[in-house]
Design a protein around this motif. Structure first.
Motif, PDB file in Angstrom:
ATOM      1  N   ALA A  16      26.751  44.657  21.739  1.00 52.75           N
ATOM      2  CA  ALA A  16      26.685  43.253  21.343  1.00 52.75           C
ATOM      3  C   ALA A  16      27.151  42.349  22.474  1.00 52.75           C
ATOM      4  N   GLN A  17      28.136  42.798  23.236  1.00 53.61           N
ATOM      5  CA  GLN A  17      28.597  42.119  24.446  1.00 53.61           C
ATOM      6  C   GLN A  17      28.546  43.132  25.572  1.00 53.61           C
ATOM      7  N   ALA A  18      27.991  42.762  26.697  1.00 53.31           N
ATOM      8  CA  ALA A  18      27.798  43.722  27.789  1.00 53.31           C
ATOM      9  C   ALA A  18      29.101  44.375  28.220  1.00 53.31           C
ATOM     10  N   PHE A  19      30.209  43.610  28.201  1.00 54.10           N
ATOM     11  CA  PHE A  19      31.472  44.167  28.694  1.00 54.10           C
ATOM     12  C   PHE A  19      32.096  45.180  27.725  1.00 54.10           C
ATOM     13  N   HIS A  20      31.532  45.308  26.519  1.00 56.58           N
ATOM     14  CA  HIS A  20      32.027  46.341  25.612  1.00 56.58           C
ATOM     15  C   HIS A  20      31.623  47.731  26.085  1.00 56.58           C
ATOM     16  N   GLY A  36      29.046  57.112  32.732  1.00 58.38           N
ATOM     17  CA  GLY A  36      29.714  57.916  33.752  1.00 58.38           C
ATOM     18  C   GLY A  36      31.052  57.304  34.129  1.00 58.38           C
ATOM     19  N   THR A  37      31.193  56.896  35.374  1.00 58.69           N
ATOM     20  CA  THR A  37      32.442  56.327  35.870  1.00 58.69           C
ATOM     21  C   THR A  37      32.725  54.980  35.213  1.00 58.69           C
ATOM     22  N   VAL A  38      33.963  54.806  34.764  1.00 55.41           N
ATOM     23  CA  VAL A  38      34.351  53.537  34.152  1.00 55.41           C
ATOM     24  C   VAL A  38      34.507  52.487  35.244  1.00 55.41           C
ATOM     25  N   ARG A  39      33.841  51.348  35.056  1.00 52.03           N
ATOM     26  CA  ARG A  39      33.893  50.279  36.051  1.00 52.03           C
ATOM     27  C   ARG A  39      34.325  48.979  35.389  1.00 52.03           C
ATOM     28  N   ARG A  40      34.966  48.130  36.182  1.00 52.25           N
ATOM     29  CA  ARG A  40      35.408  46.822  35.676  1.00 52.25           C
ATOM     30  C   ARG A  40      34.248  45.862  35.551  1.00 52.25           C
ATOM     31  N   LEU A  79      38.035  48.430  43.006  1.00 50.16           N
ATOM     32  CA  LEU A  79      39.136  47.513  43.299  1.00 50.16           C
ATOM     33  C   LEU A  79      38.666  46.258  44.028  1.00 50.16           C
ATOM     34  N   ALA A  80      37.878  46.413  45.072  1.00 49.51           N
ATOM     35  CA  ALA A  80      37.436  45.242  45.840  1.00 49.51           C
ATOM     36  C   ALA A  80      36.610  44.301  44.970  1.00 49.51           C
ATOM     37  N   GLU A  81      35.688  44.860  44.204  1.00 57.32           N
ATOM     38  CA  GLU A  81      34.857  44.022  43.327  1.00 57.32           C
ATOM     39  C   GLU A  81      35.692  43.347  42.247  1.00 57.32           C
ATOM     40  N   THR A  82      36.734  44.048  41.764  1.00 56.17           N
ATOM     41  CA  THR A  82      37.593  43.469  40.740  1.00 56.17           C
ATOM     42  C   THR A  82      38.390  42.303  41.287  1.00 56.17           C
ATOM     43  N   ILE A  83      38.953  42.471  42.473  1.00 59.07           N
ATOM     44  CA  ILE A  83      39.723  41.376  43.095  1.00 59.07           C
ATOM     45  C   ILE A  83      38.848  40.156  43.269  1.00 59.07           C
ATOM     46  N   SER A  84      37.619  40.382  43.715  1.00 64.09           N
ATOM     47  CA  SER A  84      36.696  39.264  43.910  1.00 64.09           C
ATOM     48  C   SER A  84      36.240  38.681  42.583  1.00 64.09           C
ATOM     49  N   GLY A  85      35.895  39.549  41.632  1.00 60.88           N
ATOM     50  CA  GLY A  85      35.330  39.080  40.369  1.00 60.88           C
ATOM     51  C   GLY A  85      36.322  38.443  39.432  1.00 60.88           C
ATOM     52  N   THR A  86      37.633  38.773  39.595  1.00 61.33           N
ATOM     53  CA  THR A  86      38.655  38.193  38.720  1.00 61.33           C
ATOM     54  C   THR A  86      39.574  37.248  39.476  1.00 61.33           C
ATOM     55  N   SER A  87      39.203  36.873  40.684  1.00 63.49           N
ATOM     56  CA  SER A  87      39.967  35.912  41.495  1.00 63.49           C
ATOM     57  C   SER A  87      41.407  36.357  41.718  1.00 63.49           C
ATOM     58  N   ASP A  92      41.078  45.504  27.354  1.00 65.19           N
ATOM     59  CA  ASP A  92      41.758  45.141  28.598  1.00 65.19           C
ATOM     60  C   ASP A  92      42.273  46.358  29.354  1.00 65.19           C
ATOM     61  N   GLU A  93      42.727  47.369  28.625  1.00 59.60           N
ATOM     62  CA  GLU A  93      43.166  48.599  29.300  1.00 59.60           C
ATOM     63  C   GLU A  93      41.994  49.293  29.985  1.00 59.60           C
ATOM     64  N   ALA A  94      40.855  49.289  29.326  1.00 63.61           N
ATOM     65  CA  ALA A  94      39.669  49.868  29.961  1.00 63.61           C
ATOM     66  C   ALA A  94      39.297  49.094  31.221  1.00 63.61           C
ATOM     67  N   PHE A  95      39.498  47.773  31.185  1.00 65.39           N
ATOM     68  CA  PHE A  95      39.294  46.970  32.395  1.00 65.39           C
ATOM     69  C   PHE A  95      40.244  47.423  33.509  1.00 65.39           C
ATOM     70  N   SER A  96      41.485  47.756  33.151  1.00 67.23           N
ATOM     71  CA  SER A  96      42.441  48.241  34.150  1.00 67.23           C
ATOM     72  C   SER A  96      41.935  49.521  34.803  1.00 67.23           C
ATOM     73  N   LEU A  97      41.463  50.458  33.973  1.00 63.92           N
ATOM     74  CA  LEU A  97      40.907  51.690  34.521  1.00 63.92           C
ATOM     75  C   LEU A  97      39.695  51.393  35.385  1.00 63.92           C
ATOM     76  N   GLY A  98      38.822  50.524  34.890  1.00 65.38           N
ATOM     77  CA  GLY A  98      37.647  50.171  35.678  1.00 65.38           C
ATOM     78  C   GLY A  98      38.003  49.544  37.008  1.00 65.38           C
ATOM     79  N   ALA A  99      39.081  48.768  37.035  1.00 66.06           N
ATOM     80  CA  ALA A  99      39.504  48.118  38.281  1.00 66.06           C
ATOM     81  C   ALA A  99      39.894  49.131  39.343  1.00 66.06           C
TER      82      ALA A  99
END
Length: 494
Positions: A394-398, A426-430, A60-68, A49-56
């Motif tokens: 094993a899971q894409a989001f890993h 490369g760049t960490v993305r959400r 940012l725009a894609e994260t707001i849209s993708g996580t509602s 989840d912390e990596a998701f924060s960095l990726g966000a």
């Protein structure tokens, strides 16, 4: 932490006038809390989840849209924060500062309730709480929620007691803004706004209190509705069906993770609640202030329990806003005990010292607890990578926590490619869109990165090895558990 007159017999108005400034009362707790949080701040790699924060922050725009819009309030603060650095310690430092800042409004509110003794004890109890340190060391929104909730309670009481209509209106407007923002920080923080509404109904100045709390509740519920309408109900951690174990775990989380410390600390919290609820000869507003901490804790807990009957949601993290309320009750309980000790012993603050001693082992538990070591996973791959290697998950989001850790490993001799994605490490993305078809042609070796996921009974490693593009071509040459639930497997041709 010395004992004086128990808060139920103190006069907050007089005590507040004579007491030192709230920031000075909170200063020992702030120093202790920051010291506890910064020790080992960057020892652990970012977890999922912390990596998701960095990726966000990089998306940012894609994260707001993708996580509602989930946690968008936190991401809006974290994004400019990461303009300075994306290091692990710097990312988490924002949460450290939020947790420390929350002690200031807590001191001010506690002083209004029970004077300086309650303020000092409550802030120290909050700073030493294991739950405070745990989430002060996490790059997620929970410490921010504690800050906003505590500030909101302080503003709520200030507004209700403010006799100047213009000043009360301004305070009410700020409170309404915080009511909406806290939901943007975490959706279930709305339960804390509901608790304030309950406190308003219970207030002797009910009409005024309701007028103060109503705008915050309306704004908070409106934001909840907006988030739900955009699909936020489908975003979040998997939580099992409600059980007694979950409730027991939550009770331990907000007292001590060690049962032998949780029992006496819980007894002090319960004593504080009983002391706050018992009738007294004080004026009605003083009695109401005494009981605020009970409402602060009880309503969110009851609300999350009720919600969990319909939709499993009882994760103790979602109650994070009650930390200051629990600290107030713990402080009140210790004052009640010390107030009954012989006079020669009372100045020592025996109950306060015992509570302090019981909180410290929880800190040790937090600092030594195991974790998913994504840095070790990235280092293992970097150390053994050869030209032409590939990495699959094993899971894409890993990919996100692995990529976050990859930035900090020594420069590898060869950087493996990612056949399941269109872009290299490369760049960490959400959000990353994995390929629907994975072509492993040209890869003599594969590194398979696996981490356990709650709610999934299947062995993710076995599932990955059974994929059409892997099965029949590769066999496992190495299988290393690197830390926590993270494994790295080296696959070579059969």
């Amino acid at each position: 932490m010395t004992a004086t007159v128990p808060p139920t017999t103190a006069a907050p108005e007089e005590g507040e006038a004579a007491a030192p400034p709230a920031w000075r009362l909170a200063l020992p707790a702030v120093v202790a809390g920051v010291a506890l949080a910064v020790v080992g701040l960057d020892r652990r790699s970012l977890w999922l989840d912390e990596a998701f924060s960095l990726g966000a922050t990089n998306q940012l725009a894609e994260t707001i849209s993708g996580t509602s819009g989930t946690m968008v309030g936190y991401y809006l603060l974290l994004t400019p924060w990461t303009a300075v650095s994306e290091s692990v310690g710097w990312l988490r430092l924002l949460s450290v500062l939020c947790a420390a800042a929350a002690l200031l409004p807590l001191a001010a509110l506690a002083r209004r309730i029970g004077g300086s003794p309650l303020a000092v004890r409550a802030t120290v109890a909050a700073a030493l709480a294991a739950q405070t340190t745990r989430y002060a060391q996490e790059a997620r929104s929970y410490a921010l929620v504690v800050l906003v909730v505590t500030t909101s309670w302080w503003l709520f009481v200030r507004s209700v007691e403010e006799d100047d209509p213009d000043r009360r209106r301004r305070l009410t407007q700020v409170l309404a803004g915080l009511g909406g923002f806290v939901v943007l920080a975490h959706g279930l923080a709305v339960l804390n706004v509901v608790a304030m509404a309950v406190a308003a109904v219970a207030c002797p100045r009910r009409d005024r209190a309701v007028r103060v709390a109503a705008p915050a509740l309306v704004v908070a519920l409106a934001v909840v509705g907006l988030l739900l309408s955009s699909g936020a109900n489908d975003v979040g951690t998997w939580v099992p069906a409600l059980s007694a174990d979950q409730v027991a775990t939550a009770a331990g989380a907000y007292t001590s993770p060690l049962w032998w410390a949780a029992l006496p600390l819980g007894a002090l919290v319960l004593l504080g609640a009983v002391t706050a609820l018992r009738p007294s000869g004080r004026d009605p507003m003083s009695v109401w202030r005494d009981r605020l901490a009970v409402i602060w804790v009880a309503v969110p807990v009851a609300g999350l329990l009720a919600l969990s009957v319909v939709r499993p949601s009882f994760d103790h993290r979602y109650l994070i806003g009650i930390i200051p309320g629990v600290a107030l009750l713990l402080a009140r309980g210790s004052l009640a005990v010390d107030g009954r000790l012989p006079r020669r012993a009372a100045p020592i603050g025996v109950a306060a010292l015992v509570a302090l001693a019981l909180l410290v082992p929880g800190q040790v538990e937090v600092h030594t607890d195991g974790y998913d070591d994504w840095h070790a996973a990235a280092a293992l791959v970097a150390d053994g990578a050869e030209p032409g290697d590939g990495v699959i998950f094993a899971q894409a989001f890993h990919r996100t926590p692995f990529e976050a850790a990859w930035r900090d490993v020594p420069h590898p001799g060869a950087t493996p490619d990612l056949p399941g994605f269109d872009r290299p490490l490369g760049t960490v993305r959400r959000h990353d869109e994995p390929r629907t078809e994975v072509d492993l042609a040209g890869h003599d070796r594969l590194w398979l990165v696996v981490a356990a996921e709650p709610g999934l009974d299947a062995d993710l490693a076995d599932a990955a090895l059974a994929r059409d593009e892997v099965a029949g071509r590769f066999t496992v040459a190495r299988d290393v558990e690197v830390g926590g639930d993270v494994r790295v497997l080296l696959l070579v041709p059969r």
